[in-house]
Design a protein around this motif. Structure first.
Motif, PDB file in Angstrom:
ATOM      1  N   CYS A 236       0.851  -1.198   0.000  1.00 34.02           N
ATOM      2  CA  CYS A 236       0.000   0.000   0.000  1.00 34.02           C
ATOM      3  C   CYS A 236       0.883   1.244   0.000  1.00 34.02           C
ATOM      4  O   CYS A 236       1.861   1.311   0.754  1.00 34.02           O
ATOM      5  CB  CYS A 236      -0.909   0.002   1.224  1.00 34.02           C
ATOM      6  N   SER A 237       0.537   2.211  -0.818  1.00 31.68           N
ATOM      7  CA  SER A 237       1.359   3.409  -0.989  1.00 31.68           C
ATOM      8  C   SER A 237       0.833   4.574  -0.160  1.00 31.68           C
ATOM      9  O   SER A 237      -0.359   4.884  -0.202  1.00 31.68           O
ATOM     10  CB  SER A 237       1.406   3.814  -2.469  1.00 31.68           C
ATOM     11  N   TYR A 238       1.727   5.206   0.573  1.00 29.31           N
ATOM     12  CA  TYR A 238       1.387   6.448   1.274  1.00 29.31           C
ATOM     13  C   TYR A 238       1.174   7.560   0.251  1.00 29.31           C
ATOM     14  O   TYR A 238       2.032   7.796  -0.610  1.00 29.31           O
ATOM     15  CB  TYR A 238       2.516   6.879   2.192  1.00 29.31           C
ATOM     16  N   ARG A 239       0.050   8.265   0.347  1.00 25.69           N
ATOM     17  CA  ARG A 239      -0.154   9.446  -0.467  1.00 25.69           C
ATOM     18  C   ARG A 239       0.734  10.577   0.052  1.00 25.69           C
ATOM     19  O   ARG A 239       1.086  10.602   1.245  1.00 25.69           O
ATOM     20  CB  ARG A 239      -1.612   9.886  -0.424  1.00 25.69           C
ATOM     21  N   PRO A 240       1.105  11.519  -0.833  1.00 33.03           N
ATOM     22  CA  PRO A 240       1.973  12.612  -0.380  1.00 33.03           C
ATOM     23  C   PRO A 240       1.455  13.344   0.845  1.00 33.03           C
ATOM     24  O   PRO A 240       2.233  13.678   1.754  1.00 33.03           O
ATOM     25  CB  PRO A 240       2.041  13.520  -1.607  1.00 33.03           C
ATOM     26  N   HIS A 241       0.136  13.574   0.915  1.00 37.82           N
ATOM     27  CA  HIS A 241      -0.389  14.304   2.068  1.00 37.82           C
ATOM     28  C   HIS A 241      -0.298  13.476   3.345  1.00 37.82           C
ATOM     29  O   HIS A 241      -0.183  14.030   4.445  1.00 37.82           O
ATOM     30  CB  HIS A 241      -1.845  14.743   1.815  1.00 37.82           C
ATOM     31  N   GLU A 242      -0.327  12.149   3.212  1.00 39.49           N
ATOM     32  CA  GLU A 242      -0.187  11.297   4.394  1.00 39.49           C
ATOM     33  C   GLU A 242       1.232  11.372   4.942  1.00 39.49           C
ATOM     34  O   GLU A 242       1.445  11.433   6.158  1.00 39.49           O
ATOM     35  CB  GLU A 242      -0.546   9.853   4.048  1.00 39.49           C
ATOM     36  N   VAL A 243       2.213  11.362   4.051  1.00 40.88           N
ATOM     37  CA  VAL A 243       3.608  11.504   4.488  1.00 40.88           C
ATOM     38  C   VAL A 243       3.827  12.877   5.103  1.00 40.88           C
ATOM     39  O   VAL A 243       4.484  13.020   6.146  1.00 40.88           O
ATOM     40  CB  VAL A 243       4.576  11.280   3.314  1.00 40.88           C
ATOM     41  N   ALA A 244       3.254  13.902   4.472  1.00 35.51           N
ATOM     42  CA  ALA A 244       3.406  15.257   4.998  1.00 35.51           C
ATOM     43  C   ALA A 244       2.816  15.380   6.394  1.00 35.51           C
ATOM     44  O   ALA A 244       3.385  16.055   7.271  1.00 35.51           O
ATOM     45  CB  ALA A 244       2.758  16.258   4.050  1.00 35.51           C
ATOM     46  N   ALA A 245       1.683  14.730   6.629  1.00 36.64           N
ATOM     47  CA  ALA A 245       1.054  14.795   7.954  1.00 36.64           C
ATOM     48  C   ALA A 245       1.914  14.115   9.010  1.00 36.64           C
ATOM     49  O   ALA A 245       2.062  14.616  10.137  1.00 36.64           O
ATOM     50  CB  ALA A 245      -0.331  14.151   7.904  1.00 36.64           C
ATOM     51  N   ILE A 246       2.500  12.982   8.666  1.00 36.14           N
ATOM     52  CA  ILE A 246       3.415  12.313   9.591  1.00 36.14           C
ATOM     53  C   ILE A 246       4.642  13.175   9.830  1.00 36.14           C
ATOM     54  O   ILE A 246       5.127  13.300  10.962  1.00 36.14           O
ATOM     55  CB  ILE A 246       3.801  10.927   9.052  1.00 36.14           C
ATOM     56  N   GLY A 247       5.129  13.807   8.765  1.00 38.80           N
ATOM     57  CA  GLY A 247       6.274  14.697   8.905  1.00 38.80           C
ATOM     58  C   GLY A 247       5.986  15.876   9.810  1.00 38.80           C
ATOM     59  O   GLY A 247       6.851  16.294  10.595  1.00 38.80           O
ATOM     60  N   ALA A 248       4.784  16.413   9.708  1.00 44.78           N
ATOM     61  CA  ALA A 248       4.417  17.547  10.567  1.00 44.78           C
ATOM     62  C   ALA A 248       4.403  17.137  12.038  1.00 44.78           C
ATOM     63  O   ALA A 248       4.866  17.881  12.911  1.00 44.78           O
ATOM     64  CB  ALA A 248       3.057  18.100  10.145  1.00 44.78           C
ATOM     65  N   LEU A 249       3.863  15.936  12.305  1.00 48.18           N
ATOM     66  CA  LEU A 249       3.857  15.446  13.686  1.00 48.18           C
ATOM     67  C   LEU A 249       5.281  15.205  14.176  1.00 48.18           C
ATOM     68  O   LEU A 249       5.628  15.565  15.311  1.00 48.18           O
ATOM     69  CB  LEU A 249       3.050  14.153  13.776  1.00 48.18           C
ATOM     70  N   ALA A 250       6.111  14.590  13.318  1.00 48.72           N
ATOM     71  CA  ALA A 250       7.495  14.323  13.708  1.00 48.72           C
ATOM     72  C   ALA A 250       8.224  15.628  14.034  1.00 48.72           C
ATOM     73  O   ALA A 250       8.938  15.721  15.049  1.00 48.72           O
ATOM     74  CB  ALA A 250       8.216  13.571  12.591  1.00 48.72           C
TER      75      ALA A 250
ATOM     76  N   GLY B 206       2.011   8.381  -9.411  1.00 47.88           N
ATOM     77  CA  GLY B 206       2.102   9.322 -10.517  1.00 47.88           C
ATOM     78  C   GLY B 206       2.574  10.697 -10.083  1.00 47.88           C
ATOM     79  O   GLY B 206       2.209  11.714 -10.680  1.00 47.88           O
ATOM     80  N   CYS B 207       3.385  10.731  -9.047  1.00 48.64           N
ATOM     81  CA  CYS B 207       3.886  12.005  -8.522  1.00 48.64           C
ATOM     82  C   CYS B 207       5.399  12.056  -8.662  1.00 48.64           C
ATOM     83  O   CYS B 207       6.025  11.127  -9.185  1.00 48.64           O
ATOM     84  CB  CYS B 207       3.484  12.160  -7.053  1.00 48.64           C
ATOM     85  N   THR B 208       6.006  13.140  -8.221  1.00 51.39           N
ATOM     86  CA  THR B 208       7.455  13.246  -8.257  1.00 51.39           C
ATOM     87  C   THR B 208       8.054  12.473  -7.081  1.00 51.39           C
ATOM     88  O   THR B 208       7.367  12.218  -6.078  1.00 51.39           O
ATOM     89  CB  THR B 208       7.910  14.704  -8.164  1.00 51.39           C
ATOM     90  N   PRO B 209       9.327  12.112  -7.169  1.00 50.80           N
ATOM     91  CA  PRO B 209       9.966  11.456  -6.025  1.00 50.80           C
ATOM     92  C   PRO B 209       9.890  12.290  -4.749  1.00 50.80           C
ATOM     93  O   PRO B 209       9.654  11.751  -3.663  1.00 50.80           O
ATOM     94  CB  PRO B 209      11.415  11.265  -6.491  1.00 50.80           C
ATOM     95  N   ASP B 210      10.057  13.598  -4.880  1.00 56.98           N
ATOM     96  CA  ASP B 210      10.007  14.447  -3.696  1.00 56.98           C
ATOM     97  C   ASP B 210       8.608  14.461  -3.085  1.00 56.98           C
ATOM     98  O   ASP B 210       8.452  14.432  -1.856  1.00 56.98           O
ATOM     99  CB  ASP B 210      10.443  15.871  -4.048  1.00 56.98           C
ATOM    100  N   GLU B 211       7.580  14.474  -3.924  1.00 56.62           N
ATOM    101  CA  GLU B 211       6.203  14.434  -3.411  1.00 56.62           C
ATOM    102  C   GLU B 211       5.921  13.130  -2.681  1.00 56.62           C
ATOM    103  O   GLU B 211       5.209  13.108  -1.670  1.00 56.62           O
ATOM    104  CB  GLU B 211       5.215  14.640  -4.559  1.00 56.62           C
ATOM    105  N   ALA B 212       6.486  12.029  -3.179  1.00 49.70           N
ATOM    106  CA  ALA B 212       6.294  10.743  -2.510  1.00 49.70           C
ATOM    107  C   ALA B 212       6.964  10.704  -1.148  1.00 49.70           C
ATOM    108  O   ALA B 212       6.657   9.840  -0.327  1.00 49.70           O
ATOM    109  CB  ALA B 212       6.833   9.607  -3.382  1.00 49.70           C
ATOM    110  N   CYS B 213       7.880  11.654  -0.916  1.00 48.85           N
ATOM    111  CA  CYS B 213       8.525  11.805   0.394  1.00 48.85           C
ATOM    112  C   CYS B 213       7.896  12.937   1.210  1.00 48.85           C
ATOM    113  O   CYS B 213       8.484  13.420   2.182  1.00 48.85           O
ATOM    114  CB  CYS B 213      10.017  12.077   0.211  1.00 48.85           C
ATOM    115  N   GLY B 214       6.716  13.369   0.802  1.00 48.12           N
ATOM    116  CA  GLY B 214       6.014  14.402   1.555  1.00 48.12           C
ATOM    117  C   GLY B 214       6.546  15.801   1.335  1.00 48.12           C
ATOM    118  O   GLY B 214       6.323  16.684   2.164  1.00 48.12           O
ATOM    119  N   SER B 215       7.241  16.022   0.218  1.00 49.14           N
ATOM    120  CA  SER B 215       7.754  17.362  -0.141  1.00 49.14           C
ATOM    121  C   SER B 215       8.519  18.010   1.006  1.00 49.14           C
ATOM    122  O   SER B 215       8.197  19.102   1.460  1.00 49.14           O
ATOM    123  CB  SER B 215       6.604  18.264  -0.603  1.00 49.14           C
TER     124      SER B 215
END
Length: 333
Positions: A145-159, A181-190
């Motif tokens: 299962c793939s994390y969506r960019p916004h899901e990674v960003a939300a975890i990053g914000a908490l971290a 279908g996003c950029t590599p950076d987006e897949a890492c939560g930008s």
């Protein structure tokens, strides 16, 4: 007809060619011309400064990536099914000198800010308790299962709010990016992720993985830790050659798309048997023991997943005829 693991897939011909081209005298360790290019190649790919170290295995990549974030008395929050918990034989504790893995829940082997808080909020700021130092997520997860960019960003914000590092295990990063279908950076939560284990062995590489640091200072300590761990190879140019061959012309992404396409064809045949959505190159399919043996009797190899399911994994080099044959065989069960 092999569907056991993408680790068993062929090495891509362009990777072999790159290694052959690198077979000339150059500076040893990571002082060769190819290793020195890695920072530039990945900075261009991610659109921001990166410092990149090679290593030979995903386990060492994960553990070395976590090393600058986690002290021996600290902990790493991860999913209870994460590779660092289930499939690395205690290597994180070994490399991190006793640091603890702190296990969180989450559907599809994905954790969320809520499940992370459920682990860390009860911990007192007290010398008697292990304090969380980092979070590790897997892209794509252990259940494909793939994390969506916004899901990674939300975890990053908490971290960031809690002063925790954020690591991404990207053993199947190519499959996740291809699906999203996003950029590599987006897949890492930008900008959310501080260190990425960028996987290549599962995706056409022979024996090279990249540790991508988005905070360059982290790599300084890891250079020493990599040597101490026995992963500073004398002829590092051969690892760098594999990585560059995969990254520069987006071979990594083409290979990820090929594996995903094969998985989607199988997924269409599995229907209600699918335990999780197909968002990368792994499928988890409910099957009785008799059904699994029937498929094996037709020449298909795969792993059992508990008593009532199978795991099917496609790769960049999976033969289309084998995919079609397995899809038909599953549909006929």
């Amino acid at each position: 007809m092999q569907f056991m693991s993408d680790n068993a897939a062929r090495v891509h011909p362009q990777v072999w060619a790159a290694m052959q081209a690198a077979d000339a005298p150059d500076s040893p360790y990571d002082n060769d011309a190819l290793s020195r290019r890695l920072d530039e190649v990945f900075s261009d790919k991610f659109g921001r400064p990166c410092t990149v170290l090679w290593t030979a295995t995903g386990t060492s990549a994960n553990c070395l990536a976590l090393a600058p974030m986690v002290q021996p008395h600290g902990g790493v929050v991860c999913h209870r099914e994460a590779h660092i918990e289930m499939d690395e034989a205690g290597a994180p504790g070994f490399y991190l000198h006793g640091a603890k893995l702190m296990l969180a829940e989450g559907e599809g082997a994905k954790i969320t800010p809520e499940t992370i808080r459920a682990v860390i909020d009860p911990i007192r700021d007290d010398v008697h308790q292990v304090q969380p130092h980092a979070v590790s997520i897997t892209q794509a997860s252990e259940y494909g299962c793939s994390y969506r960019p916004h899901e990674v960003a939300a975890i990053g914000a908490l971290a960031k709010e809690r002063g925790l590092g954020l690591h991404m295990d990207g053993a199947r990063f190519a499959n996740a990016v291809a699906f999203l279908g996003c950029t590599p950076d987006e897949a890492c939560g930008s900008g959310a992720v501080q260190a990425l284990s960028f996987g290549f062995v599962k995706n056409g590489g022979m024996g090279a993985e990249a540790i991508v640091f988005f905070e360059p200072g982290m790599a300084d300590m890891v250079r020493y830790r990599r040597k101490r761990a026995g992963h500073l190879q004398s002829k590092g140019r051969f690892l760098a050659a594999q990585i560059i061959a995969m990254v520069e012309n987006d071979l990594w992404l083409s290979n990820g798309r090929a594996a995903n396409s094969a998985a989607q064809e199988l997924g269409s045949a599995c229907g209600d048997r699918l335990m999780y959505p197909v968002e990368a190159n792994e499928l988890f399919v409910t099957m009785t023991s008799a059904e699994r043996e029937a498929l094996r009797g037709q020449g298909f190899s795969f792993y059992d997943w508990g008593a009532d399911a199978a795991r099917l994994v496609t790769a960049w080099s999976t033969e289309p005829a084998h995919v079609t044959a397995l899809a038909r065989a599953i549909a006929a069960l």
